[in-house]
Design an enzyme around this catalytic site. Structure first.
Site, PDB file in Angstrom:
ATOM      1  N   LYS A 169       0.865  -1.187   0.000  1.00 55.67           N
ATOM      2  CA  LYS A 169       0.000   0.000   0.000  1.00 55.67           C
ATOM      3  C   LYS A 169       0.901   1.237   0.000  1.00 55.67           C
ATOM      4  O   LYS A 169       1.370   1.701   1.026  1.00 55.67           O
ATOM      5  CB  LYS A 169      -0.916   0.054   1.231  1.00 55.67           C
ATOM      6  CG  LYS A 169      -2.033   1.062   1.020  1.00 55.67           C
ATOM      7  CD  LYS A 169      -2.369   1.918   2.216  1.00 55.67           C
ATOM      8  CE  LYS A 169      -1.543   3.129   2.435  1.00 55.67           C
ATOM      9  NZ  LYS A 169      -1.698   4.250   1.501  1.00 55.67           N
ATOM     10  N   GLY A 200      -4.594   3.381  -1.994  1.00 53.51           N
ATOM     11  CA  GLY A 200      -5.741   3.656  -1.143  1.00 53.51           C
ATOM     12  C   GLY A 200      -5.352   4.474   0.058  1.00 53.51           C
ATOM     13  O   GLY A 200      -4.170   4.777   0.276  1.00 53.51           O
ATOM     14  N   GLY A 202      -4.724   5.407   3.986  1.00 54.57           N
ATOM     15  CA  GLY A 202      -4.111   4.701   5.106  1.00 54.57           C
ATOM     16  C   GLY A 202      -5.140   4.116   6.048  1.00 54.57           C
ATOM     17  O   GLY A 202      -5.016   2.968   6.490  1.00 54.57           O
ATOM     18  N   VAL A 205      -7.173   1.079   3.454  1.00 55.22           N
ATOM     19  CA  VAL A 205      -6.355  -0.057   2.993  1.00 55.22           C
ATOM     20  C   VAL A 205      -5.294  -0.418   4.044  1.00 55.22           C
ATOM     21  O   VAL A 205      -5.102  -1.592   4.384  1.00 55.22           O
ATOM     22  CB  VAL A 205      -5.700   0.272   1.635  1.00 55.22           C
ATOM     23  CG1 VAL A 205      -4.793  -0.851   1.180  1.00 55.22           C
ATOM     24  CG2 VAL A 205      -6.779   0.537   0.582  1.00 55.22           C
ATOM     25  N   GLU A 244       9.622   1.937  10.627  1.00 53.05           N
ATOM     26  CA  GLU A 244      10.654   2.962  10.403  1.00 53.05           C
ATOM     27  C   GLU A 244       9.958   4.308  10.520  1.00 53.05           C
ATOM     28  O   GLU A 244       9.245   4.706   9.603  1.00 53.05           O
ATOM     29  CB  GLU A 244      11.278   2.807   9.007  1.00 53.05           C
ATOM     30  CG  GLU A 244      11.966   1.487   8.772  1.00 53.05           C
ATOM     31  CD  GLU A 244      13.199   1.302   9.633  1.00 53.05           C
ATOM     32  OE1 GLU A 244      13.651   2.267  10.295  1.00 53.05           O
ATOM     33  OE2 GLU A 244      13.717   0.180   9.658  1.00 53.05           O
ATOM     34  N   CYS A 278      13.449  11.322   7.060  1.00 52.89           N
ATOM     35  CA  CYS A 278      13.407  10.875   8.454  1.00 52.89           C
ATOM     36  C   CYS A 278      14.780  10.962   9.102  1.00 52.89           C
ATOM     37  O   CYS A 278      14.891  11.105  10.311  1.00 52.89           O
ATOM     38  CB  CYS A 278      12.860   9.455   8.537  1.00 52.89           C
ATOM     39  SG  CYS A 278      13.662   8.335   7.382  1.00 52.89           S
ATOM     40  N   GLU A 378       9.496  16.511  14.869  1.00 55.26           N
ATOM     41  CA  GLU A 378       9.985  16.318  13.507  1.00 55.26           C
ATOM     42  C   GLU A 378       9.198  17.268  12.607  1.00 55.26           C
ATOM     43  O   GLU A 378       7.974  17.162  12.491  1.00 55.26           O
ATOM     44  CB  GLU A 378       9.756  14.875  13.072  1.00 55.26           C
ATOM     45  CG  GLU A 378      10.277  14.608  11.684  1.00 55.26           C
ATOM     46  CD  GLU A 378      10.111  13.159  11.246  1.00 55.26           C
ATOM     47  OE1 GLU A 378       8.969  12.649  11.327  1.00 55.26           O
ATOM     48  OE2 GLU A 378      11.098  12.545  10.831  1.00 55.26           O
TER      49      GLU A 378
HETATM   50  P1  NAD Z   1       1.723   8.903   7.423  1.00 57.01           P
HETATM   51  O1  NAD Z   1       2.485   8.152   8.446  1.00 57.01           O
HETATM   52  O2  NAD Z   1       0.341   9.307   7.738  1.00 57.01           O
HETATM   53  O3  NAD Z   1       1.655   8.067   6.054  1.00 57.01           O
HETATM   54  C1  NAD Z   1       2.570   7.075   5.666  1.00 57.01           C
HETATM   55  C2  NAD Z   1       1.809   5.897   5.056  1.00 57.01           C
HETATM   56  O4  NAD Z   1       0.961   5.317   6.045  1.00 57.01           O
HETATM   57  C3  NAD Z   1       0.912   6.284   3.891  1.00 57.01           C
HETATM   58  O5  NAD Z   1       0.923   5.225   2.932  1.00 57.01           O
HETATM   59  C4  NAD Z   1      -0.452   6.383   4.551  1.00 57.01           C
HETATM   60  O6  NAD Z   1      -1.506   6.220   3.646  1.00 57.01           O
HETATM   61  C5  NAD Z   1      -0.379   5.249   5.556  1.00 57.01           C
HETATM   62  N1  NAD Z   1      -1.305   5.357   6.687  1.00 57.01           N
HETATM   63  C6  NAD Z   1      -1.868   6.467   7.202  1.00 57.01           C
HETATM   64  N2  NAD Z   1      -2.703   6.153   8.219  1.00 57.01           N
HETATM   65  C7  NAD Z   1      -2.659   4.809   8.364  1.00 57.01           C
HETATM   66  C8  NAD Z   1      -3.298   3.894   9.260  1.00 57.01           C
HETATM   67  N3  NAD Z   1      -4.142   4.292  10.211  1.00 57.01           N
HETATM   68  N4  NAD Z   1      -3.017   2.574   9.115  1.00 57.01           N
HETATM   69  C9  NAD Z   1      -2.152   2.136   8.174  1.00 57.01           C
HETATM   70  N5  NAD Z   1      -1.545   2.969   7.298  1.00 57.01           N
HETATM   71  C10 NAD Z   1      -1.780   4.292   7.394  1.00 57.01           C
HETATM   72  O7  NAD Z   1       2.569  10.157   7.005  1.00 57.01           O
HETATM   73  P2  NAD Z   1       2.057  11.463   6.235  1.00 57.01           P
HETATM   74  O8  NAD Z   1       0.721  11.925   6.704  1.00 57.01           O
HETATM   75  O9  NAD Z   1       2.198  11.216   4.819  1.00 57.01           O
HETATM   76  O10 NAD Z   1       3.127  12.507   6.767  1.00 57.01           O
HETATM   77  C11 NAD Z   1       2.954  13.074   8.065  1.00 57.01           C
HETATM   78  C12 NAD Z   1       4.256  13.184   8.783  1.00 57.01           C
HETATM   79  O11 NAD Z   1       4.874  11.897   8.897  1.00 57.01           O
HETATM   80  C13 NAD Z   1       5.331  13.995   8.081  1.00 57.01           C
HETATM   81  O12 NAD Z   1       5.170  15.339   8.299  1.00 57.01           O
HETATM   82  C14 NAD Z   1       6.570  13.436   8.680  1.00 57.01           C
HETATM   83  O13 NAD Z   1       6.840  14.024   9.917  1.00 57.01           O
HETATM   84  C15 NAD Z   1       6.262  11.983   8.880  1.00 57.01           C
HETATM   85  N6  NAD Z   1       6.800  11.125   7.805  1.00 57.01           N
HETATM   86  C16 NAD Z   1       7.891  10.399   8.074  1.00 57.01           C
HETATM   87  C17 NAD Z   1       8.424   9.591   7.092  1.00 57.01           C
HETATM   88  C18 NAD Z   1       9.641   8.768   7.322  1.00 57.01           C
HETATM   89  O14 NAD Z   1      10.342   8.438   6.379  1.00 57.01           O
HETATM   90  N7  NAD Z   1       9.933   8.402   8.549  1.00 57.01           N
HETATM   91  C19 NAD Z   1       7.836   9.543   5.849  1.00 57.01           C
HETATM   92  C20 NAD Z   1       6.682  10.282   5.598  1.00 57.01           C
HETATM   93  C21 NAD Z   1       6.182  11.068   6.609  1.00 57.01           C
END
Ligand code: NAD
Length: 471
Positions: A169, A200, A202, A205, A244, A278, A378
């Site tokens: 996903k 999809g 988070g 999916v 991660e 990150c 962060e």
């Molecule tokens: P997020 O953690 O919400 O999204 C990452 C992935 O998780 C996406 O594919 C998303 O659709 C999925 N996801 C979201 N909610 C979920 C749930 N309840 N269950 C399973 N999967 C789910 O990150 P974001 O909203 O895209 O970004 C927000 C913040 O996250 C950023 O500002 C940053 O601080 C951090 N971030 C960190 C990394 C990293 O590499 N560590 C990467 C992206 C974002």
């Protein structure tokens, strides 16, 4: 306008049951450049079922067969490099050099996994027991938008190496990049059902994967908040997890550092991937005795950093991925000023000469205290904090005073002293004096930066379970 209206289940591109359309943007203009049709719970269940059907046969493939699959995947992604670079610039806004690097990385991870597999022995004798390392089953791979192809390919490579099968996903915001990766993966001729991809949301999916009793493990990269939700859901069915998550990594500048080397190192660590990384080294710890000298030098260096059009080869910092991310970064810059930090470079608003797009001015605050919000949270944008310290002991104490522990950096003239400081930092990886990354070394974090490690043998074993047979 691109329209992405299929997902990938059981070796075929299929129309999802889900009907929601999600807009895709060019972050350099803010314009809508396409739509993706999102899958739903039913699509996710169909993908899980396909992966489950594929598992018995794929788990019994030999090491040699899986090495061949990994090499085919590497070749297939490599063949689409030009398209992938273009999509990474267009949909994510990564500067040209960064896009090229991430596309090359998406190829390299398959070759590195093949190499790891080559040298890995799945069976060992422990006393009277024959211990075999067994693949887990169906794995859910949930990836973010800040290195879409790299995360998809890196996680998939280890799933393939281990003999498991998976449902991927990807971030819904990266669907154009995903579609190119997916076409490449499809062309590699992997047995059907071994990998499946569902675009999809988070909480739809991702949540279905995290809750499904047919999924043995989740490997997730993203925010700590989402990581926590996945861990909670996974507990119900005792899923294995690799998480991660975020970081607030220290860059410790020792008092013997040569600033001509340390400042480019600090800016590379802080601003790489437009600050949306990150591993970003966002807390720069500087000896109070040399603070003024450091401030003058870094201010001059930041003035030469271009934030703007990702297609301009001179650009080091591209736009933020979304309006939401831009707003978030702006709010932290505001907060830094409100909490009394001194703005040394950058600030709120667009860089000079930029009228549209989600561009941010490369920003550095100084005289920051480690308890200020901009030193705790962060930010995920090009915003750095300079925190003065009195001596090495205090530098180490401040560096470790964070809920995170993903990465750290040390700069100093005396290598032995710099390494001694590195040894005392609580982080999954430490880079001393700009040393190159070792891709086979474990990657992952202490504390709230996550659980588990990726890459190399540690990464492979995260997808395996030991089984002991006696007699
Ligand atoms: P997020 O953690 O919400 O999204 C990452 C992935 O998780 C996406 O594919 C998303 O659709 C999925 N996801 C979201 N909610 C979920 C749930 N309840 N269950 C399973 N999967 C789910 O990150 P974001 O909203 O895209 O970004 C927000 C913040 O996250 C950023 O500002 C940053 O601080 C951090 N971030 C960190 C990394 C990293 O590499 N560590 C990467 C992206 C974002």
């Amino acid at each position: 306008m691109k329209s992405i209206d299929t997902i990938y289940i059981d070796g075929a591109f299929v129309t999802p049951h889900g009907t929601e359309l999600f807009d895709l943007h060019n972050p350099a203009t803010g314009q809508v450049i396409g739509t993706v049709r999102l899958g739903d719970e039913l699509d996710t269940r169909a993908a899980i079922a396909a992966a489950k059907r594929a598992f018995p046969a794929f788990s019994r493939t030999s090491k040699e067969e899986r090495i061949a699959v990994l090499n085919r995947l590497a070749d297939a992604v490599e063949a689409r490099s030009a398209d992938l670079i273009e999509a990474t610039i267009e949909e994510y806004g990564a500067p040209v050099s960064r896009s090229a690097w991430t596309s090359a990385y998406a190829v390299a991870v398959f070759r590195l996994a093949a190499q790891t597999l080559e040298n890995y022995d799945f069976t060992r004798q422990i006393g009277t027991a024959r211990v075999t390392m067994e693949p887990l089953g169906v794995v859910g791979l949930i990836t973010p938008w800040n290195a879409n192809a790299g995360f998809i390919c890196g996680k998939l490579a280890m799933v393939i190496a281990s003999g498991s099968t998976c449902v991927i996903k990807p971030s819904e915001m990266s669907a154009i990049q995903t579609s190119i990766v997916l076409e490449a993966l499809h062309a590699a001729g992997v047995p059907k059902g071994v990998f499946n991809v569902v675009n999809g949301r988070g909480d739809v999916v991702g949540a279905e994967l995290s809750a499904s009793p047919d999924v043995a493990k989740i490997s997730f990269t993203g925010s700590t908040v989402t990581g926590r939700a996945i861990l909670r859901a996974a507990a119900e069915t005792m899923k294995r997890v690799t998480l991660e998550l975020g970081g607030k990594s220290p860059m410790v500048i020792l008092d013997d550092a040569d600033f001509a080397e340390a400042i480019p190192f600090a800016l590379m660590a802080g601003f790489a991937n437009s600050g949306q990384a990150c591993i970003a080294g966002t807390r720069i710890l500087v000896p109070a005795s040399r603070l003024a000298e450091f401030e003058t030098a870094i201010e001059a260096a930041v003035a030469g950093i271009k934030s703007g059009d990702p297609r301009d080869p001179a650009t080091a910092i591209g736009p933020m991925v979304s309006q939401r991310q831009w707003d978030r970064v702006q709010s932290y810059i505001r907060k830094g000023a409100e909490e009394g930090a001194t703005l040394l470079a950058g600030g709120e608003g667009l860089p000079e000469g930029e009228a549209g797009g989600w561009f941010v001015r490369p920003t550095v605050f100084t005289k920051v205290r480690n308890d200020m919000t901009i030193a705790r949270d962060e930010i995920f944008g090009p915003v750095l904090t300079i925190i003065p310290y009195a001596d090495d002991e205090q530098a180490i104490e401040i560096a470790n005073d964070t809920v995170y522990g993903l990465h750290a950096y040390v700069a100093g003239k005396d290598d032995i002293r710099a390494r001694a400081v590195a040894d005392r930092l609580v982080a999954g990886r430490v880079i001393v004096n700009g040393a190159p990354m070792e891709p086979m070394a474990p990657f992952g974090g202490f504390k709230q930066s996550g659980i588990g490690r990726e890459n190399g043998v540690f990464g492979l074993e995260a997808y395996l379970e030991p089984k002991a047979v006696m007699g």
